[in-house]
Scaffold this motif. Structure first.
Motif, PDB file in Angstrom:
ATOM      1  N   GLY A 177     -11.046  -3.398  -1.032  1.00 29.44           N
ATOM      2  CA  GLY A 177      -9.785  -2.835  -0.567  1.00 29.44           C
ATOM      3  C   GLY A 177      -8.707  -2.842  -1.629  1.00 29.44           C
ATOM      4  N   GLN A 190      -3.421   2.415   7.765  1.00 27.10           N
ATOM      5  CA  GLN A 190      -4.665   3.146   7.998  1.00 27.10           C
ATOM      6  C   GLN A 190      -5.887   2.396   7.481  1.00 27.10           C
ATOM      7  OE1 GLN A 190      -3.958   7.051   6.342  1.00 27.10           O
ATOM      8  NE2 GLN A 190      -2.186   7.423   7.654  1.00 27.10           N
ATOM      9  N   SER A 191      -5.775   1.734   6.356  1.00 26.25           N
ATOM     10  CA  SER A 191      -6.912   0.986   5.785  1.00 26.25           C
ATOM     11  C   SER A 191      -6.436  -0.399   5.357  1.00 26.25           C
ATOM     12  CB  SER A 191      -7.505   1.735   4.581  1.00 26.25           C
ATOM     13  OG  SER A 191      -7.970   3.016   4.942  1.00 26.25           O
TER      14      SER A 191
END
Length: 275
Positions: free
Chosen positions: A76, A68-69
């Motif tokens: 991050g 998703q990411s």
């Protein structure tokens, strides 16, 4: 197996099948119930532990795994945290049940993904035929990639120990996409993290055999020998006859890791062990 396909029709979500204790046990035992092999492999996936250290993912019918990411920046990396093994209780519970079900008649195998392979999914956002983003990161953001790989090494090592303590007799490390790297890059971006995992695990579980498998490992076999693992898995690119001496070397190491018994007895029992 037809019995698995029937169950998959009833439970179409792969994550449900691989994250529900009753289903994991049932699926893992299907081959055992059918042909009584000498080993039972837990039904799981190398991506299963990702949410436990901060990486959410889905598995879509067409695209497969989707992160998703994706992590491609220092920002991050902030999403990562130490692995929370309580979130993987379904794995531990399943291994305990499997160990009881097979008794002394088979080995129970657990497995994990290797940091480089796991990182390809986390960086690319899913599967990819080219691995362009993560390969570019090796040159454009090496510090970022090393930080990610180091975090994964610790998390995966903890996950291995968790599986062993839950009942796994043996652990296989899958570097599924290590073969996508040229040998010199594999030495730099995959091998050190395999060795780190093996070193950490051997300190806590010294009697547990560890198997290393790399898809497309024909050009890496010599480089795999000093990773510290006990057994090397071969793929279709390798002629077993050509590597017989290497296999014998690793087989001896594995024999030495079996419970202490007279040598003749240990050798006699080897065909019943999973290696």
């Amino acid at each position: 197996m037809a019995v698995y396909r029937k169950l998959a029709e009833k439970y179409p979500s792969f994550r449900e099948r691989s994250e529900t204790t009753d289903l994991i046990v049932e699926i893992s035992l299907q081959p055992w119930n059918a042909i009584r092999p000498n080993g039972v492999i837990i039904f799981s996936d190398i991506l299963t532990p990702l949410p436990a250290f901060g990486v959410e993912f889905n598995i879509e019918d067409v695209r497969g795994p989707v992160i998703q990411s994706p992590i491609r920046s220092e920002e991050g990396l902030k999403a990562l945290h130490p692995i929370d093994l309580e979130n993987l209780s379904f794995v531990g519970d399943s291994l305990k049940i499997l160990r009881k079900e097979v008794g002394g008649d088979a080995s129970v195998l657990g497995f994990v993904g290797e940091p480089w392979t796991i990182a390809t999914y986390i960086v690319e956002g899913g599967t990819t035929p080219t691995y362009t983003t993560i390969k570019s990161m090796c040159h454009t953001a090496p510090h970022l990639l090393r930080t990610l790989l180091s975090h994964l090494s610790q998390a995966i090592a903890d996950y291995v120990v968790f599986q062993v303590e839950s009942g796994a007799h043996c652990i296989q490390i899958f570097d599924s996409w290590g073969g996508q790297l040229p040998p010199d890059m594999w030495e730099r971006w995959s091998k050190p993290y395999i060795k780190e995992i093996v070193d950490l695990v051997k300190k806590r579980c010294p009697e547990t055999p560890i198997v290393l498998y790399i898809n497309g490992n024909g050009g890496l076999l010599e480089r795999m020998k000093d990773t510290g693992v006990d057994v090397i898995g071969l793929d279709w690119t390798v002629d077993m006859a050509d590597r017989r001496s290497d296999l014998r070397f690793f087989l001896v190491l594995y024999v030495e890791q079996l419970p202490l018994k007279p040598r003749e007895s240990t050798q006699a029992e080897l065909p019943h062990q999973l290696c």
